[in-house]
Design a protein around this motif. Sequence first.
Motif, PDB file in Angstrom:
ATOM      1  N   GLY A 152       3.835   5.779  -5.431  1.00  9.28           N
ATOM      2  CA  GLY A 152       3.716   5.897  -6.877  1.00  9.28           C
ATOM      3  C   GLY A 152       2.679   6.923  -7.283  1.00  9.28           C
ATOM      4  N   ALA A 153       1.570   6.967  -6.572  1.00 13.88           N
ATOM      5  CA  ALA A 153       0.524   7.946  -6.874  1.00 13.88           C
ATOM      6  C   ALA A 153       1.027   9.369  -6.666  1.00 13.88           C
ATOM      7  N   GLU A 212       0.831  -1.210   0.000  1.00 15.75           N
ATOM      8  CA  GLU A 212       0.000   0.000   0.000  1.00 15.75           C
ATOM      9  C   GLU A 212       0.863   1.256   0.000  1.00 15.75           C
ATOM     10  N   ALA A 213       1.947   1.245   0.794  1.00 13.03           N
ATOM     11  CA  ALA A 213       2.845   2.399   0.829  1.00 13.03           C
ATOM     12  C   ALA A 213       3.482   2.625  -0.538  1.00 13.03           C
ATOM     13  N   GLY A 240       5.083  14.004 -11.438  1.00 14.31           N
ATOM     14  CA  GLY A 240       5.819  13.613 -12.636  1.00 14.31           C
ATOM     15  C   GLY A 240       7.303  13.496 -12.415  1.00 14.31           C
ATOM     16  N   THR A 241       7.682  13.069 -11.227  1.00 12.31           N
ATOM     17  CA  THR A 241       9.099  12.957 -10.901  1.00 12.31           C
ATOM     18  C   THR A 241       9.298  11.833  -9.910  1.00 12.31           C
ATOM     19  N   GLU A 242      10.511  11.344  -9.834  1.00  7.80           N
ATOM     20  CA  GLU A 242      10.835  10.312  -8.848  1.00  7.80           C
ATOM     21  C   GLU A 242      10.785  10.890  -7.433  1.00  7.80           C
TER      22      GLU A 242
END
Length: 110
Positions: free
Chosen positions: A78-79, A72-73, A85-87
């Motif tokens: 990722g969301a 979930e984390a 739009g970046t790491e």
Amino acid sequence: MTTETRNGGSVKTLGIKVPDALHAQFALVAQLGGISLGDAAIRAVELYVTTKKAEPDFAARAKAALEAIAREAAARRGAIQGLFGTEDPTAESTAETTTSTRRRSDEASK
């Protein structure tokens, strides 16, 4: 449920509904033991946790819960990364802050 601090530690307040007959028995047992209902409740919770930890499949269920939390984390991370739009979601804002701070500094020195 609320959180408060007592004697240097954090505690939670837990409100539960107990049937009248069970409450009467619980109150009597606590009174006969010379302890408050709160202390009796803490002991009951401690006993419950100890009993559950002793179950043969408890460790496997705890491991599965930790894996679910990690999944979930990762999905939430990722969301958030997708939103920016970046790491590193703070990378753009840090660069923007540095640039605007530099601009203000340059303008002030003119």
